[in-house]
Design an enzyme around this catalytic site. Structure first.
Site, PDB file in Angstrom:
ATOM      1  CG  ASP A 210      -2.038   1.379   0.762  1.00  0.00           C
ATOM      2  OD1 ASP A 210      -2.887   0.992   0.523  1.00  0.00           O
ATOM      3  OD2 ASP A 210      -1.748   2.218   1.624  1.00  0.00           O
ATOM      4  CB  ILE A 211       0.917   4.755  -2.227  1.00  0.00           C
ATOM      5  CG1 ILE A 211       1.647   3.328  -3.573  1.00  0.00           C
ATOM      6  CG2 ILE A 211       2.017   5.572  -2.282  1.00  0.00           C
ATOM      7  CD1 ILE A 211       0.799   3.856  -4.505  1.00  0.00           C
ATOM      8  CG  ASN A 218      -5.579  11.132  -5.927  1.00  0.00           C
ATOM      9  OD1 ASN A 218      -4.332  11.566  -6.861  1.00  0.00           O
ATOM     10  ND2 ASN A 218      -5.219   9.866  -5.464  1.00  0.00           N
ATOM     11  CG  ASP A 227      -3.974   8.291 -12.492  1.00  0.00           C
ATOM     12  OD1 ASP A 227      -4.253   7.601 -11.548  1.00  0.00           O
ATOM     13  OD2 ASP A 227      -4.882   9.151 -13.143  1.00  0.00           O
ATOM     14  CD  GLU A 253      -4.432   3.981  -1.713  1.00  0.00           C
ATOM     15  OE1 GLU A 253      -4.618   4.424  -0.184  1.00  0.00           O
ATOM     16  OE2 GLU A 253      -5.172   4.062  -2.429  1.00  0.00           O
ATOM     17  NE  ARG A 273      16.101  -6.559  -4.593  1.00  0.00           N
ATOM     18  CZ  ARG A 273      16.389  -7.859  -5.179  1.00  0.00           C
ATOM     19  NH1 ARG A 273      17.831  -7.645  -5.065  1.00  0.00           N
ATOM     20  NH2 ARG A 273      15.256  -8.526  -5.506  1.00  0.00           N
TER      21      ARG A 273
END
Length: 349
Positions: A210-211, A218, A227, A253, A273
């Site tokens: 998840d970002i 946004n 995007d 996301e 990594r």
């Protein structure tokens, strides 16, 4: 002509790449003078282009494998197929060779998005006539176009990664096979510096990514830049994992990775990594972006349960600082998460 049309109708009735592949080979096998048909997988291992049979005839029946290509003992360097190698290098649509008397081979590479990972190989007992080549290429073109349609339906329009529907289909179908497979070799790019510990089993892993603070991206920069972040994260995911691993965009996301045939310590290292690669990337206009990740082994539990456990590990990571990788079993053993099992019922949240 009628049998070919009937086979084409059957072939385009499939909604699965491998079944479609078996169907087109079955269609080609029924043509006169054909002595052998195979679908070859083209891939790179240790920097060297290789080829291996993915679908072939065994005792009169077509059989397929979805095993890791790099670990297949039947793999061969592409250099042993010089006509095919030159065809691929030239982005050609076919190649012919007559390695010995009574063996005439036609290769038809499957080009998708300017790349080739599959090639149909057709062998017959006499040279290919112009009419025969037209028929074979016509059947092949129908097959290739339908493969493209299937591929389009399986992928997320923005990032090009597999979509949620594809994950549901693939993971439900292969969960038991993934759980029991522990013999595949580890790719060189994932091998620990000192090699895996002998006591560490090779397993399959599912990670949910998840970002962090994506809504703020946004809200502050607009959806076009949001995007762009999603596309760039997808590119980092592709470069961070091997070709036989699977990467999906779940929507918004959130992404999912199926990491195949590696040890727990290597899984930790590979996921971290990837996390560091995102952290160190300079996203245009946006600047720094981080991700949180939770992962779990696929060895036990139903697909829904496994996905739920990875989600729990992800939410723990996000609620305790973000920009980190959390392993579900570690969280349970340390008491940070409780396994929700009572009376043989699984409670997912």
């Amino acid at each position: 002509m009628k049998p070919i049309l009937q086979n084409l109708v059957e072939m385009t009735g499939h909604r699965d790449h491998l079944r479609l592949e078996v169907s087109v080979l079955s269609t080609l096998q029924k043509l006169s003078s054909i002595v052998e048909v195979r679908a070859l997988e083209l891939f790179t291992h240790a920097g060297v282009p290789h080829v291996r049979p993915r679908t072939w005839v065994d005792n009169g029946n077509l059989v397929s494998t979805d095993s890791e290509a790099a670990a297949d003992p039947r793999r061969e360097p592409l250099d042993q197929y010089p006509a095919l190698r030159e065809c691929v290098a030239a982005h050609g649509d076919s190649a012919l060779s007559s390695p010995r008397r009574g063996r005439h081979v036609l290769w038809l590479p499957v080009w998708m998005q300017d790349k080739v990972s599959t090639c149909l190989e057709i062998t017959q007992s006499r040279p290919f006539s112009a009419h025969k080549l037209d028929v074979l290429k016509g059947v092949f073109q129908v097959y290739q176009n339908y493969q493209s349609l299937l591929d389009y339906s399986e992928r997320d329009a923005l990032t090009g990664l597999f979509n949620r529907k594809t994950f549901d289909e693939q993971f439900s179908r292969h969960a038991s096979a993934l759980a029991s497979s522990n013999t595949a070799a580890i790719s060189e790019s994932f091998a620990p510096e000192d090699g895996p510990l002998p006591s560490e089993p090779v397993q399959q892993w599912l990670a949910v990514v998840d970002i962090d603070h994506f809504k703020q991206v946004n809200d502050r920069f607009g959806h076009l830049y949001g995007d762009e972040v999603l596309i760039l994260i997808a590119n980092i995911l592709r470069s961070s994992f091997r070709s036989h691993d699977r990467i999906f965009r779940f929507g918004g996301e959130e992404f999912v990775v199926l990491l195949r045939s590696t040890t727990l310590s290597t899984a930790h290292r590979v996921f971290n990594r990837f996390r560091m690669a995102v952290q160190e990337y300079n996203f245009p206009q946006v600047g720094a972006v981080t991700v949180s990740l939770g992962f779990v082994s696929t060895a036990q539990g139903s697909p829904v349960e496994i996905l739920g456990q990875a989600d729990q590990a992800l939410y723990y990571a996000k609620e305790h600082g973000r920009n980190q990788v959390c392993f579900y079993d570690d969280l349970v053993s340390s008491g940070h998460l409780a396994a929700k099992v009572a009376n043989d019922d699984v409670e997912l949240f």
